[in-house]
Design an enzyme around this catalytic site. Structure first.
Site, PDB file in Angstrom:
ATOM      1  N   ARG A  40       6.662 -20.108 120.579  1.00 36.74           N
ATOM      2  CA  ARG A  40       7.209 -20.082 119.236  1.00 36.74           C
ATOM      3  C   ARG A  40       8.439 -19.171 119.197  1.00 36.74           C
ATOM      4  NH1 ARG A  40       2.780 -17.577 115.441  1.00 36.74           N
ATOM      5  NH2 ARG A  40       4.434 -17.954 113.914  1.00 36.74           N
TER       6      ARG A  40
ATOM      7  N   LYS B 157       2.691 -16.129 106.561  1.00 38.46           N
ATOM      8  CA  LYS B 157       2.720 -16.623 105.187  1.00 38.46           C
ATOM      9  C   LYS B 157       2.097 -15.619 104.226  1.00 38.46           C
ATOM     10  CE  LYS B 157       2.761 -21.601 106.128  1.00 38.46           C
ATOM     11  NZ  LYS B 157       2.014 -22.868 106.007  1.00 38.46           N
TER      12      LYS B 157
ATOM     13  N   GLU C  29       1.710 -27.925 107.047  1.00 38.76           N
ATOM     14  CA  GLU C  29       0.766 -27.969 105.932  1.00 38.76           C
ATOM     15  C   GLU C  29       1.534 -27.579 104.668  1.00 38.76           C
ATOM     16  OE1 GLU C  29      -3.434 -25.984 104.310  1.00 38.76           O
ATOM     17  OE2 GLU C  29      -2.598 -25.356 106.246  1.00 38.76           O
TER      18      GLU C  29
END
Length: 580
Positions: free
Chosen positions: A286, A296, A51
């Site tokens: 991950r 973030k 994104e």
């Protein structure tokens, strides 16, 4: 400083041993079965779908290397796709930096059959048409509950949800409302479109998930054309299907989303939008790297509170920060390959990445001499005003790269810790009466030192042996234990050097509800004025060197100017955080 003991997931003591990668096994099985044998299309099509709402970090590098790497290795292709469905948080700035970071990491979406750069916003018309179909077929409806009522009626893991009072709206009524939503008749939050699945499902993601919401917001690509936007969980699988993705690879937190991924593609396939075979989602663990944060929100906090100097601060785990620090794409790719692709969560110690970086830089980086904490050494019997050229290899293991030359003169800079007035046991460097070799130069004998009014040593004195120069026959006559580096005072480059270290002192600074800012390393950046051999004046921005004895350093790509480079420490020669 020592590091806590951490689990090094999939780390191997044999770098040549292949790392585990269950995705290769799956692809091999699909190739053998001909699962994705389609005319005109590769058998393996993956995608990297960020994104555009922030800067990529080291965790994203694992996904980039996995998706692009598998496509490369199986002669397929990997699509670069932006899932840009949230206009309030997305900007062109992020699109640009993401594309730049992926290219820097060594991958591209341009292939012989064209450029595979896509945006979910490219599909807004198709996604809208599919939503109309789902409503018409009774698979979705417009819900007019308040956000609070929707949340309350959703239930929780111990209590099933409650059907919305609008769940049985007729397809005709819901379709009319949906079209009026698109026309801009309603305010944000007044209505929402939900898939009709099962409010009692133990999987919360199947309790009539939202697929469209009203957002009167300007989109960075479509402008003000739309005031309704599809939800990520709806957009993502359909974008995969539109692009004929074969293996949709994501991290483990999306495992519980896979049933909806399959559901929405299956329903739209029933409506004739897609043909078999359709994409399948696979989840992998991950990259959990110690001593960093990748949230973030927390990275933005570091920037906005000026704890760091920007997204490209060399201490940041962002790819722009690591690039400026001097990390190489090859080192990051090597780390991603060695840590493998598994379904088991674990922590990778940061030293694994640093080890890959040293392994990549060692054969590449030319050598140079730098004195970081200078102390003047005066060679009393060296002829006044004279200089003698000394030389050393550009790289000790690559003689074909030639030699570099630098002068020695009466006054040279040495490291402050290369002199002790009263030596400790096992100290072989300069102290009164001891001999050492000035590396690539002469043997000298310390005769004393000068101090200031506070008793601090400000200069060291010595005499040199004129027949002891390195590379001459006489040098063999001198046997000394100490060998120290130096640069000429008269012909040295004075340069700003930033000694960067890990940003946090705790291996897991944001786990278990901890306040990550409590573990900021006060020694994560130290700026010194150093003296470098004069040839470093020509260092180009982004060029990496090994400063002998100190580590690897890069000429800062932002602040270096012609003839006056600024250097960042990339990594030390050895792991200074290793447990004692």
């Amino acid at each position: 400083m020592s590091k806590a003991s951490t689990h090094k997931d999939n780390e191997t003591s044999n770098p040549a041993a292949p790392a585990p990668n269950f995705l290769r096994n799956q692809i091999n099985a699909d190739l053998a079965a001909g699962t994705y044998s389609r005319v005109g299309l590769p058998n393996v099509i993956t995608r990297f779908p960020p994104e555009p709402n922030g800067y990529l970090h080291i965790g994203h590098a694992k996904s980039i290397c996995t998706n692009f790497g598998l496509a490369r290795d199986y002669a397929g292709r990997c699509h670069m796709r932006f899932d840009d469905t949230n206009p309030e948080k997305e900007e062109q700035e992020y699109v640009d930096t993401i594309l730049d970071s992926v290219r820097w990491l060594g991958f591209d979406w341009k292939q012989a059959d064209g450029e595979h750069l896509h945006f979910a916003s490219d599909y807004f018309d198709q996604l809208y048409a599919m939503a109309e179909y789902l409503i018409s077929a009774g698979h979705a409806y417009v819900d007019s509950q308040s956000a609070a009522d929707m949340a309350s009626n959703r239930g929780d893991f111990s209590k099933p949800g409650v059907n919305s009072p609008f769940r049985e709206r007729s397809p005709a009524e819901s379709l009319d409302l949906f079209r009026r939503m698109k026309a801009g008749e309603f305010k944000d939050g007044e209505h929402i479109v939900r898939a009709k699945i099962d409010m009692a499902s133990p999987n919360m993601n199947l309790r009539d998930p939202a697929i469209y919401r009203i957002r009167h917001a300007h989109h960075h690509r479509t402008g003000d054309k739309w005031c309704i936007y599809p939800m990520y969980d709806y957009t993502h699988p359909l974008s995969d299907a539109i692009e004929n993705i074969t293996h949709s690879i994501c991290t483990l937190e999306f495992q519980d989303h896979r049933p909806f991924y399959d559901w929405v593609i299956a329903r739209c396939a029933e409506g004739g939008f897609f043909q078999q075979p359709v994409p399948h989602q696979y989840e992998f663990a991950r990259l959990n790297l110690t001593y960093i944060v990748t949230s973030k929100r927390k990275l933005r906090q570091l920037v906005e509170e000026k704890i760091v100097e920007g997204w490209d601060d060399p201490r940041m785990p962002t790819l722009v920060g690591m690039r400026r620090r001097g990390y190489t794409p090859e080192a990051i790719q090597l780390m991603c390959e060695r840590t493998g692709v598994t379904k088991s969560d674990g922590w990778i110690d940061y030293s694994v990445l640093e080890g890959c970086l040293r392994e990549d830089l060692d054969p590449k980086a030319p050598r140079a001499t730098a004195v970081l904490r200078p102390l003047k050494l005066i060679i009393d019997n060296f002829p006044e005003g004279e200089t003698v050229e000394c030389s050393s290899p550009v790289h000790p293991h690559h003689p074909e790269r030639g030699n570099r030359t630098f002068p020695i003169s009466k006054e040279v800079w040495i490291e402050a810790d290369d002199f002790m007035e009263e030596p400790s046991k096992g100290y072989f460097r300069l102290y009164p009466g001891n001999k050492v070799r000035l590396r690539y130069g002469y043997v000298v004998e310390c005769t004393g030192c000068e101090k200031d009014a506070e008793g601090k040593v400000i200069a060291v004195h010595c005499n040199y042996f004129a027949d002891s120069k390195s590379g001459t026959e006489g040098s063999a006559n001198y046997k000394v234990k100490g060998n120290i580096h130096w640069v000429s005072v008269a012909q040295a480059l004075s340069a700003e050097v930033r000694l960067f270290d890990r940003l946090f002192t705790d291996p897991n600074p944001d786990s278990g509800g901890k306040d990550f800012k409590q573990f900021l390393n006060p020694q994560s950046k130290e700026t010194v004025t150093a003296y470098l051999e004069i040839g470093m004046t020509a260092a180009n921005p982004g060029e990496v060197f090994q400063f002998e004895r100190h580590g690897y350093f890069v000429a800062d790509a932002v602040e270096s100017v012609a003839g006056k480079p600024v250097f960042n420490r990339v990594v030390t020669l050895k792991d200074s955080w290793a447990a004692a």
